[in-house]
Design a protein around this motif. Structure first.
Motif, PDB file in Angstrom:
ATOM      1  N   ARG A  11       0.753  -1.245  -0.030  1.00  0.00           N
ATOM      2  CA  ARG A  11      -0.084  -0.077   0.080  1.00  0.00           C
ATOM      3  C   ARG A  11       0.763   1.252   0.141  1.00  0.00           C
ATOM      4  O   ARG A  11       1.814   1.397   0.725  1.00  0.00           O
ATOM      5  CB  ARG A  11      -1.101   0.141   1.190  1.00  0.00           C
ATOM      6  N   GLY A  12       0.381   2.210  -0.895  1.00  0.00           N
ATOM      7  CA  GLY A  12       1.115   3.558  -0.819  1.00  0.00           C
ATOM      8  C   GLY A  12       2.223   3.759  -1.699  1.00  0.00           C
ATOM      9  O   GLY A  12       2.879   4.810  -1.696  1.00  0.00           O
ATOM     10  N   LEU A  13       2.742   2.497  -2.321  1.00  0.00           N
ATOM     11  CA  LEU A  13       3.856   2.628  -3.077  1.00  0.00           C
ATOM     12  C   LEU A  13       3.527   2.526  -4.439  1.00  0.00           C
ATOM     13  O   LEU A  13       2.282   2.395  -4.979  1.00  0.00           O
ATOM     14  CB  LEU A  13       4.784   1.265  -2.942  1.00  0.00           C
ATOM     15  N   PRO A  14       4.468   3.187  -5.437  1.00  0.00           N
ATOM     16  CA  PRO A  14       4.183   3.287  -6.919  1.00  0.00           C
ATOM     17  C   PRO A  14       3.802   1.719  -7.498  1.00  0.00           C
ATOM     18  O   PRO A  14       4.282   1.049  -6.951  1.00  0.00           O
ATOM     19  CB  PRO A  14       5.057   3.668  -7.659  1.00  0.00           C
ATOM     20  N   LEU A  15       2.552   1.794  -8.229  1.00  0.00           N
ATOM     21  CA  LEU A  15       2.335   0.422  -8.698  1.00  0.00           C
ATOM     22  C   LEU A  15       3.395  -0.267  -9.605  1.00  0.00           C
ATOM     23  O   LEU A  15       3.861   0.646 -10.560  1.00  0.00           O
ATOM     24  CB  LEU A  15       1.062   0.566  -9.347  1.00  0.00           C
ATOM     25  N   ALA A  16       3.570  -1.360  -9.428  1.00  0.00           N
ATOM     26  CA  ALA A  16       4.535  -2.150 -10.097  1.00  0.00           C
ATOM     27  C   ALA A  16       3.798  -2.443 -11.412  1.00  0.00           C
ATOM     28  O   ALA A  16       2.725  -2.603 -11.560  1.00  0.00           O
ATOM     29  CB  ALA A  16       4.924  -3.462  -9.465  1.00  0.00           C
ATOM     30  N   ALA A  17       4.663  -2.937 -12.322  1.00  0.00           N
ATOM     31  CA  ALA A  17       3.734  -3.266 -13.702  1.00  0.00           C
ATOM     32  C   ALA A  17       2.990  -4.793 -13.146  1.00  0.00           C
ATOM     33  O   ALA A  17       3.706  -5.274 -12.269  1.00  0.00           O
ATOM     34  CB  ALA A  17       4.713  -3.725 -14.731  1.00  0.00           C
ATOM     35  N   PRO A  18       2.000  -4.826 -13.725  1.00  0.00           N
ATOM     36  CA  PRO A  18       1.400  -6.034 -13.468  1.00  0.00           C
ATOM     37  C   PRO A  18       1.815  -7.431 -14.133  1.00  0.00           C
ATOM     38  O   PRO A  18       2.474  -7.219 -14.967  1.00  0.00           O
ATOM     39  CB  PRO A  18      -0.098  -5.819 -14.365  1.00  0.00           C
ATOM     40  N   HIS A  19       1.880  -8.452 -13.313  1.00  0.00           N
ATOM     41  CA  HIS A  19       2.248  -9.783 -13.881  1.00  0.00           C
ATOM     42  C   HIS A  19       1.308 -10.476 -14.851  1.00  0.00           C
ATOM     43  O   HIS A  19       0.137 -10.180 -14.799  1.00  0.00           O
ATOM     44  CB  HIS A  19       2.751 -10.547 -12.760  1.00  0.00           C
ATOM     45  N   ALA A  20       1.802 -11.317 -15.593  1.00  0.00           N
ATOM     46  CA  ALA A  20       0.743 -11.693 -16.625  1.00  0.00           C
ATOM     47  C   ALA A  20       0.072 -12.751 -16.048  1.00  0.00           C
ATOM     48  O   ALA A  20       0.348 -13.412 -14.908  1.00  0.00           O
ATOM     49  CB  ALA A  20       1.720 -12.825 -17.434  1.00  0.00           C
ATOM     50  N   VAL A  21      -1.108 -12.725 -16.216  1.00  0.00           N
ATOM     51  CA  VAL A  21      -2.205 -13.849 -15.499  1.00  0.00           C
ATOM     52  C   VAL A  21      -2.509 -15.120 -16.078  1.00  0.00           C
ATOM     53  O   VAL A  21      -2.482 -15.062 -17.575  1.00  0.00           O
ATOM     54  CB  VAL A  21      -3.560 -12.988 -15.184  1.00  0.00           C
ATOM     55  N   SER A  22      -2.717 -16.057 -15.561  1.00  0.00           N
ATOM     56  CA  SER A  22      -2.771 -17.470 -16.176  1.00  0.00           C
ATOM     57  C   SER A  22      -4.336 -17.850 -15.921  1.00  0.00           C
ATOM     58  O   SER A  22      -4.507 -18.724 -16.664  1.00  0.00           O
ATOM     59  CB  SER A  22      -2.077 -18.276 -15.551  1.00  0.00           C
ATOM     60  N   SER A  23      -5.159 -17.308 -15.253  1.00  0.00           N
ATOM     61  CA  SER A  23      -6.353 -17.491 -15.155  1.00  0.00           C
ATOM     62  C   SER A  23      -7.397 -16.383 -14.737  1.00  0.00           C
ATOM     63  O   SER A  23      -6.818 -15.274 -14.377  1.00  0.00           O
ATOM     64  CB  SER A  23      -6.579 -18.612 -13.971  1.00  0.00           C
ATOM     65  N   HIS A  24      -8.589 -16.574 -14.724  1.00  0.00           N
ATOM     66  CA  HIS A  24      -9.442 -15.311 -14.592  1.00  0.00           C
ATOM     67  C   HIS A  24      -9.484 -15.198 -12.715  1.00  0.00           C
ATOM     68  O   HIS A  24      -9.535 -14.007 -12.380  1.00  0.00           O
ATOM     69  CB  HIS A  24     -10.863 -15.814 -14.839  1.00  0.00           C
ATOM     70  N   GLU A  25      -9.163 -15.895 -11.985  1.00  0.00           N
ATOM     71  CA  GLU A  25      -9.094 -15.940 -10.484  1.00  0.00           C
ATOM     72  C   GLU A  25      -7.753 -15.209 -10.386  1.00  0.00           C
ATOM     73  O   GLU A  25      -7.803 -14.403  -9.476  1.00  0.00           O
ATOM     74  CB  GLU A  25      -9.202 -17.336  -9.911  1.00  0.00           C
ATOM     75  N   ASP A  26      -6.671 -15.473 -11.362  1.00  0.00           N
ATOM     76  CA  ASP A  26      -5.424 -14.803 -10.943  1.00  0.00           C
ATOM     77  C   ASP A  26      -5.607 -13.179 -11.348  1.00  0.00           C
ATOM     78  O   ASP A  26      -5.266 -12.191 -10.588  1.00  0.00           O
ATOM     79  CB  ASP A  26      -4.278 -15.323 -11.729  1.00  0.00           C
ATOM     80  N   LEU A  27      -6.389 -12.935 -12.328  1.00  0.00           N
ATOM     81  CA  LEU A  27      -6.734 -11.634 -12.789  1.00  0.00           C
ATOM     82  C   LEU A  27      -7.473 -10.829 -11.760  1.00  0.00           C
ATOM     83  O   LEU A  27      -7.059  -9.786 -11.217  1.00  0.00           O
ATOM     84  CB  LEU A  27      -7.481 -11.618 -14.223  1.00  0.00           C
ATOM     85  N   ARG A  28      -8.582 -11.574 -11.155  1.00  0.00           N
ATOM     86  CA  ARG A  28      -9.422 -11.019  -9.985  1.00  0.00           C
ATOM     87  C   ARG A  28      -8.642 -10.584  -9.140  1.00  0.00           C
ATOM     88  O   ARG A  28      -8.622  -9.583  -8.288  1.00  0.00           O
ATOM     89  CB  ARG A  28     -10.613 -11.691  -9.928  1.00  0.00           C
ATOM     90  N   ARG A  29      -7.604 -11.612  -8.551  1.00  0.00           N
ATOM     91  CA  ARG A  29      -6.829 -11.203  -7.202  1.00  0.00           C
ATOM     92  C   ARG A  29      -5.938 -10.013  -7.724  1.00  0.00           C
ATOM     93  O   ARG A  29      -5.744  -9.298  -6.749  1.00  0.00           O
ATOM     94  CB  ARG A  29      -5.983 -12.656  -7.120  1.00  0.00           C
TER      95      ARG A  29
END
Length: 128
Positions: A11-29
Motif C-alpha cells: 500500500r502507498g507505493l508506486p504500482l509495479a507493472a502487472p504480472h501476466a495472469v494465467s486464469s480469471h481468478e489470478d486476474l481478479r486477485r
C-alpha cells in the motif's frame, strides 16, 4: 503465518507493472491487490465491519492489454450512492491489470466493494 511481503498488496507505493495472469481468478486477485495499492487512503485491510455503509458491485471489462474497456454497475447500494463513483475511480486508478490475451474471452471480472462508514473500501476478493 504469512510474511509481511506475502500478506497482501503493497500500500502507498508506486504500482509495479502487472504480472501476466494465467486464469480469471489470478486476474481478479491481481486487480483487487492493485486497487488497494493504488488507493491507500481509500481502503482498509482489517476486519470487515458488521454493518457496512454500502456494497456496490462492478463488472469490469478489459482490453487485451489489461486496460479498462468498460465498467458496468451490477448492484447499486440503496444509500451512499457516491460509493459507486469511488469504486469506479479506484478501478480506473489501478489499471492496467496485465495482459489478458491468453485468457478465454470475455476478459471480465466482477468486484464487490465493502465500504465502511469512512467511505473506505475493501475488495471482497481480498476478504479471505
Amino acid at each position: 503465518m504469512a510474511t509481511p511481503a506475502a500478506a497482501g498488496p503493497q500500500r502507498g507505493l508506486p504500482l509495479a507493472a502487472p504480472h501476466a495472469v494465467s486464469s480469471h481468478e489470478d486476474l481478479r486477485r491481481q486487480a483487487a491487490e492493485r486497487m488497494v495499492a493504488a488507493n491507500p487512503d481509500g481502503t482498509y485491510m482489517g476486519e470487515v465491519p458488521a454493518v457496512l455503509l454500502a456494497i456496490p458491485v462492478l463488472e469490469v471489462e478489459l482490453n487485451r492489454d489489461g486496460s479498462v474497456k468498460a465498467i458496468r454497475v451490477l448492484r447499486r447500494p440503496s444509500q451512499a450512492e457516491d460509493t459507486i463513483e469511488l469504486a469506479i475511480a479506484a478501478v480506473r486508478k489501478a489499471a492496467p491489470y496485465g495482459d489478458v490475451s491468453r485468457l478465454p474471452h470475455p476478459w471480465k471480472f466482477n468486484e464487490v466493494f465493502l465500504f465502511d462508514d469512512d467511505r473506505r473500501f475493501k475488495p471482497r476478493t481480498l476478504d479471505d
